[in-house]
Design an enzyme around this catalytic site. Structure first.
Site, PDB file in Angstrom:
ATOM      1  N   LYS A 225     116.289  38.404  65.228  1.00  0.00           N
ATOM      2  CA  LYS A 225     116.899  39.607  64.661  1.00  0.00           C
ATOM      3  C   LYS A 225     118.241  39.322  63.996  1.00  0.00           C
ATOM      4  O   LYS A 225     118.879  38.299  64.246  1.00  0.00           O
ATOM      5  CB  LYS A 225     117.053  40.686  65.739  1.00  0.00           C
ATOM      6  CG  LYS A 225     115.709  41.333  66.062  1.00  0.00           C
ATOM      7  CD  LYS A 225     115.816  42.524  66.972  1.00  0.00           C
ATOM      8  CE  LYS A 225     114.417  43.092  67.230  1.00  0.00           C
ATOM      9  NZ  LYS A 225     114.406  44.138  68.241  1.00  0.00           N
ATOM     10  N   ARG A 259     110.063  40.018  74.307  1.00  0.00           N
ATOM     11  CA  ARG A 259     109.172  40.154  73.151  1.00  0.00           C
ATOM     12  C   ARG A 259     109.595  39.155  72.082  1.00  0.00           C
ATOM     13  O   ARG A 259     110.703  39.247  71.560  1.00  0.00           O
ATOM     14  CB  ARG A 259     109.254  41.593  72.625  1.00  0.00           C
ATOM     15  CG  ARG A 259     108.321  41.907  71.478  1.00  0.00           C
ATOM     16  CD  ARG A 259     108.503  43.354  71.021  1.00  0.00           C
ATOM     17  NE  ARG A 259     107.624  43.708  69.937  1.00  0.00           N
ATOM     18  CZ  ARG A 259     107.866  43.421  68.659  1.00  0.00           C
ATOM     19  NH1 ARG A 259     108.971  42.780  68.314  1.00  0.00           N
ATOM     20  NH2 ARG A 259     106.997  43.773  67.728  1.00  0.00           N
TER      21      ARG A 259
HETATM   22  C1  PT1 Z   1     111.869  45.649  70.301  1.00  0.00           C
HETATM   23  C2  PT1 Z   1     111.089  45.702  69.099  1.00  0.00           C
HETATM   24  C3  PT1 Z   1     109.818  46.338  69.183  1.00  0.00           C
HETATM   25  N1  PT1 Z   1     111.513  45.198  67.919  1.00  0.00           N
HETATM   26  C4  PT1 Z   1     110.164  46.755  71.477  1.00  0.00           C
HETATM   27  N2  PT1 Z   1     109.381  46.844  70.379  1.00  0.00           N
HETATM   28  C5  PT1 Z   1     110.732  45.312  66.820  1.00  0.00           C
HETATM   29  N3  PT1 Z   1     109.723  47.258  72.659  1.00  0.00           N
HETATM   30  C6  PT1 Z   1     109.490  45.943  66.904  1.00  0.00           C
HETATM   31  C7  PT1 Z   1     116.950  43.067  62.857  1.00  0.00           C
HETATM   32  O1  PT1 Z   1     118.047  43.520  63.220  1.00  0.00           O
HETATM   33  O2  PT1 Z   1     113.072  45.102  70.320  1.00  0.00           O
HETATM   34  N4  PT1 Z   1     111.390  46.165  71.446  1.00  0.00           N
HETATM   35  N5  PT1 Z   1     109.054  46.437  68.080  1.00  0.00           N
HETATM   36  C8  PT1 Z   1     111.216  44.731  65.500  1.00  0.00           C
HETATM   37  N6  PT1 Z   1     112.282  45.497  64.966  1.00  0.00           N
HETATM   38  C9  PT1 Z   1     113.410  44.929  64.387  1.00  0.00           C
HETATM   39  C10 PT1 Z   1     114.659  45.528  64.570  1.00  0.00           C
HETATM   40  C11 PT1 Z   1     113.326  43.730  63.693  1.00  0.00           C
HETATM   41  C12 PT1 Z   1     115.810  44.922  64.065  1.00  0.00           C
HETATM   42  C13 PT1 Z   1     114.451  43.136  63.172  1.00  0.00           C
HETATM   43  C14 PT1 Z   1     115.704  43.722  63.357  1.00  0.00           C
HETATM   44  O3  PT1 Z   1     116.828  42.060  62.146  1.00  0.00           O
END
Ligand code: PT1
Length: 280
Positions: A225, A259
């Site tokens: 992230k 995850r």
């Molecule tokens: C998470 C999660 C998810 N993240 C759960 N499910 C994502 N339970 C999708 C960035 O800042 O943390 N927990 N499902 C992916 N989402 C992101 C959010 C991807 C922020 C990248 C960023 O780069």
């Protein structure tokens, strides 16, 4: 007959592997789903096989990107992407399959083909979602998000991010229990990067213990992230070491499920941590 029963022993941490069936995944750019929206099931199964061999306990199938800036997809599109993949995984592997969705219809249909967990970045806040999960008798991950993916990073703001995330998760868990989801089927997740600045993310990370004290198993997703990108000044494909470092720190602060995209690397790090950990 599928029972949708999910049981993991949380005396050691587990890995939830990300399987994106979207054409716009933030990490792999959507190799399992091309721009004509054809899903490559055999490639997805190969990926699952390698995830399981590398040490994943849960496969998290997602048909809608929720990364910052992502636009929602229609429910039919989401169903077409997710259901065949879940069905194929459950047929072929003895694996726990979770589905990353907010849609009540996707919840019901995924449970019908053998998913055992719903991972919802909107914490089952869509109309009918709690009822769908309760009817399906399925485990749920309730995640905290401030806003919607399309706008959540524009100006995230909190009085006290730790307090707010904690009370939000407690409130959602209460609503789920009231709606008929058994308490033992509820997991929580602070939602790193979902409507949070780097400072909010770090403050939450430092306080993970407090969230784990709520008494629900805790899921943490930090893999690749932008919080890692901001700390290191590095692009997506150079965030592996930062990701595994945070995975280890999260487990030390009480996370039960991590995850990730990089299963093999994370599994090694967690095994080493487990070996060194003093027995209580
Ligand atoms: C998470 C999660 C998810 N993240 C759960 N499910 C994502 N339970 C999708 C960035 O800042 O943390 N927990 N499902 C992916 N989402 C992101 C959010 C991807 C922020 C990248 C960023 O780069």
């Amino acid at each position: 007959m599928k029972t949708n029963s999910f049981s993991l022993n949380f005396s050691s941490p587990h890995i939830m592997a990300v399987l994106n069936v979207t054409p716009d995944s933030f990490f792999d750019g959507g190799i399992l789903c091309d721009r004509n929206h054809q899903i490559n099931i055999s490639l997805a199964l190969e990926k699952v096989d390698s995830y399981l061999k590398s040490g994943a306990s849960i496969i998290d199938v997602g048909g809608e990107s929720t990364r910052p800036g992502a636009e929602p997809v229609g429910v039919n599109e989401e169903l077409d992407r997710v259901v065949p993949v879940v069905e194929a995984i459950v047929e072929r592997f003895d694996a726990f399959v979770s589905v990353d969705t907010s849609s009540p219809l996707v919840i019901t249909e995924s449970a019908n083909v053998g998913a055992v967990m719903i991972n919802d970045v909107r914490a089952l806040s869509r109309k009918g979602a709690v009822e769908a999960a309760a009817m399906a008798n399925i485990s749920v991950v309730l995640m905290h998000m401030n806003g919607e993916p399309a706008n959540m990073q524009l100006a995230p703001s909190y009085k006290d991010e730790v307090d707010e995330v904690k009370s939000f998760l407690l409130e959602r868990a209460g609503i789920c229990e009231f709606g008929g989801i058994e308490r033992k089927k509820i997991l929580i997740d602070p939602g790193f990067g979902f409507g949070k600045t780097l400072e909010h993310n770090l403050q939450l990370f430092r306080s993970l213990n407090k969230l784990s004290e709520l008494g629900f198993p805790m899921v943490v997703g930090v893999s690749r992230k932008s919080m890692i990108g901001e700390i290191l000044g590095k692009p997506l494909d150079e965030r592996l070491f930062g990701s595994v470092a945070l995975a280890m720190l999260a487990v030390q602060r009480g996370a039960n499920i991590i995850r990730v995209h990089d299963v093999a690397a994370t599994a090694d790090v967690l095994k080493v941590l487990h070996a060194v950990k003093e027995e209580i």
